[in-house]
Design an enzyme around this catalytic site. Structure first.
Site, PDB file in Angstrom:
ATOM      1  N   ARG A  88      39.004 -14.014 -20.273  1.00  0.00           N
ATOM      2  CA  ARG A  88      39.330 -12.914 -21.171  1.00  0.00           C
ATOM      3  C   ARG A  88      38.505 -11.680 -20.861  1.00  0.00           C
ATOM      4  NH1 ARG A  88      41.333 -16.177 -25.630  1.00  0.00           N
ATOM      5  NH2 ARG A  88      42.311 -14.863 -27.207  1.00  0.00           N
ATOM      6  N   ARG A 171      41.482  -7.871 -32.970  1.00  0.00           N
ATOM      7  CA  ARG A 171      41.710  -8.691 -31.777  1.00  0.00           C
ATOM      8  C   ARG A 171      42.555  -7.941 -30.757  1.00  0.00           C
ATOM      9  NH1 ARG A 171      44.078 -13.860 -34.252  1.00  0.00           N
ATOM     10  NH2 ARG A 171      44.139 -14.585 -32.102  1.00  0.00           N
TER      11      ARG A 171
HETATM   12  P1  ADP Z   1      44.852 -16.077 -29.331  1.00  0.00           P
HETATM   13  O1  ADP Z   1      45.466 -16.326 -28.009  1.00  0.00           O
HETATM   14  O2  ADP Z   1      45.833 -16.189 -30.435  1.00  0.00           O
HETATM   15  O3  ADP Z   1      44.030 -14.815 -29.396  1.00  0.00           O
HETATM   16  P2  ADP Z   1      42.788 -18.099 -28.897  1.00  0.00           P
HETATM   17  O4  ADP Z   1      42.922 -19.409 -29.542  1.00  0.00           O
HETATM   18  O5  ADP Z   1      42.991 -18.009 -27.432  1.00  0.00           O
HETATM   19  O6  ADP Z   1      43.781 -17.159 -29.695  1.00  0.00           O
HETATM   20  O7  ADP Z   1      41.361 -17.477 -29.225  1.00  0.00           O
HETATM   21  C1  ADP Z   1      40.851 -17.400 -30.541  1.00  0.00           C
HETATM   22  C2  ADP Z   1      39.458 -16.792 -30.510  1.00  0.00           C
HETATM   23  O8  ADP Z   1      38.576 -17.663 -29.786  1.00  0.00           O
HETATM   24  C3  ADP Z   1      39.349 -15.454 -29.812  1.00  0.00           C
HETATM   25  O9  ADP Z   1      39.671 -14.371 -30.667  1.00  0.00           O
HETATM   26  C4  ADP Z   1      37.860 -15.457 -29.409  1.00  0.00           C
HETATM   27  O10 ADP Z   1      37.031 -15.176 -30.518  1.00  0.00           O
HETATM   28  C5  ADP Z   1      37.635 -16.922 -29.024  1.00  0.00           C
HETATM   29  N1  ADP Z   1      37.879 -17.135 -27.585  1.00  0.00           N
HETATM   30  C6  ADP Z   1      38.831 -17.941 -27.045  1.00  0.00           C
HETATM   31  N2  ADP Z   1      38.785 -17.906 -25.700  1.00  0.00           N
HETATM   32  C7  ADP Z   1      37.774 -17.042 -25.378  1.00  0.00           C
HETATM   33  C8  ADP Z   1      37.240 -16.547 -24.148  1.00  0.00           C
HETATM   34  N3  ADP Z   1      37.745 -16.921 -22.953  1.00  0.00           N
HETATM   35  N4  ADP Z   1      36.200 -15.684 -24.221  1.00  0.00           N
HETATM   36  C9  ADP Z   1      35.686 -15.302 -25.390  1.00  0.00           C
HETATM   37  N5  ADP Z   1      36.150 -15.697 -26.578  1.00  0.00           N
HETATM   38  C10 ADP Z   1      37.197 -16.570 -26.588  1.00  0.00           C
END
Ligand code: ADP
Ligand code: ADP
Ligand code: ZN
Length: 214
Positions: A88, A171
């Site tokens: 991300r 987000r």
């Molecule tokens: P979505 O795809 O709906 O945004 P995720 O389940 O992928 O939801 O992620 C939910 C939250 O988990 C993110 O908003 C972040 O806070 C955290 N998160 C998930 N993956 C990462 C990542 N690769 N790096 C940093 N934070 C992450």
């Protein structure tokens, strides 16, 4: 086959990643699911991650990278995986790249599920999640057989804390600032494939399989 799913929160990455995992027999690896499982079990990692997630912020790279590298080192990831929600940030992508390169490997496809912000806000309000097994539904587009209950495991479905409208906008901002640059990163590597994520989920999947089967 090593695949990365790119796209805004709520674009349908998880939905498509699960379908890819089923069809191609590779594990679906979601950092969000790993964090949520840790929060549910009240682990130290979960408590740390929750502070960021509830605000719509990213969990720090150092923590996230360690968890992801541990996960993909497991036996079931030997023949590939579909990563959903990782990387991300550019630093996360660079660490992954280096770890793969050290083993003579690379990412085969980065699939960008493209959905405009206005569709996202509508989708997130209707998303319902099972925190036990990670299944995801939508009250209009993908309803469970029995309202409020997971088809897969029978546990109750919830509106995620971070899917509330006030957090969704944060987000999206974080996505545009920190994650969207990955689209160019993978385009330069020649592995980027963009699909129109506003279509029906089966049509999105057909576009993805057309790429993967080519
Ligand atoms: P979505 O795809 O709906 O945004 P995720 O389940 O992928 O939801 O992620 C939910 C939250 O988990 C993110 O908003 C972040 O806070 C955290 N998160 C998930 N993956 C990462 C990542 N690769 N790096 C940093 N934070 C992450
Ligand atoms: P992400 O993993 O990118 O955050 P999800 O796969 O969880 O996204 O999808 C977000 C919400 O939109 C969920 O409620 C899901 O059921 C729904 N959804 C997924 N794909 C589609 C689609 N093609 N059309 C309409 N709704 C969808
Ligand atoms: Zn479930």
């Amino acid at each position: 086959m090593k695949i990365i799913m790119l796209g805004a929160p709520g674009a349908g990455k998880g939905t498509q990643a699960k379908m890819i995992a089923d069809r191609y027999g590779v594990p679906h690896v979601s950092t969000g699911d790993i964090f949520r499982a840790n929060i549910k079990n009240e682990t130290a990692l979960g408590m740390e991650a929750k502070q960021y997630m509830d605000k719509g912020l990213l969990v720090p790279d150092e923590l996230t990278v360690k968890i992801l590298l541990d996960r993909v080192a497991q036996e079931d990831c030997r023949n590939g995986y579909v990563l959903d929600g990782f990387p991300r940030t550019i630093p996360q992508a660079e660490v992954l790249d280096e770890a793969l390169a050290a083993q003579g490997e690379r990412i085969d496809y980065a699939i960008d599920v493209d959905v405009p912000d206005e569709n996202i806000v509508r989708r997130m309000g209707g998303r319902r999640a099972c925190l036990s097994c990670g299944a995801t539904y939508h009250i209009e587009h993908v309803p469970p057989k029995k309202e409020g209950v997971c088809d897969v495991c029978g546990q109750p479905l919830v509106l995620r804390d971070d899917d509330k409208p006030e957090t969704v906008q944060n987000r999206l901002n974080v996505y545009h600032e920190q994650t969207q640059p990955l689209i160019d990163f993978y385009r330069k590597k020649g592995v980027l494939k963009t699909v129109d994520g506003t279509q029906d989920m089966n049509d999105v999947f057909a576009a993805i399989t057309a790429v993967l089967d080519a």
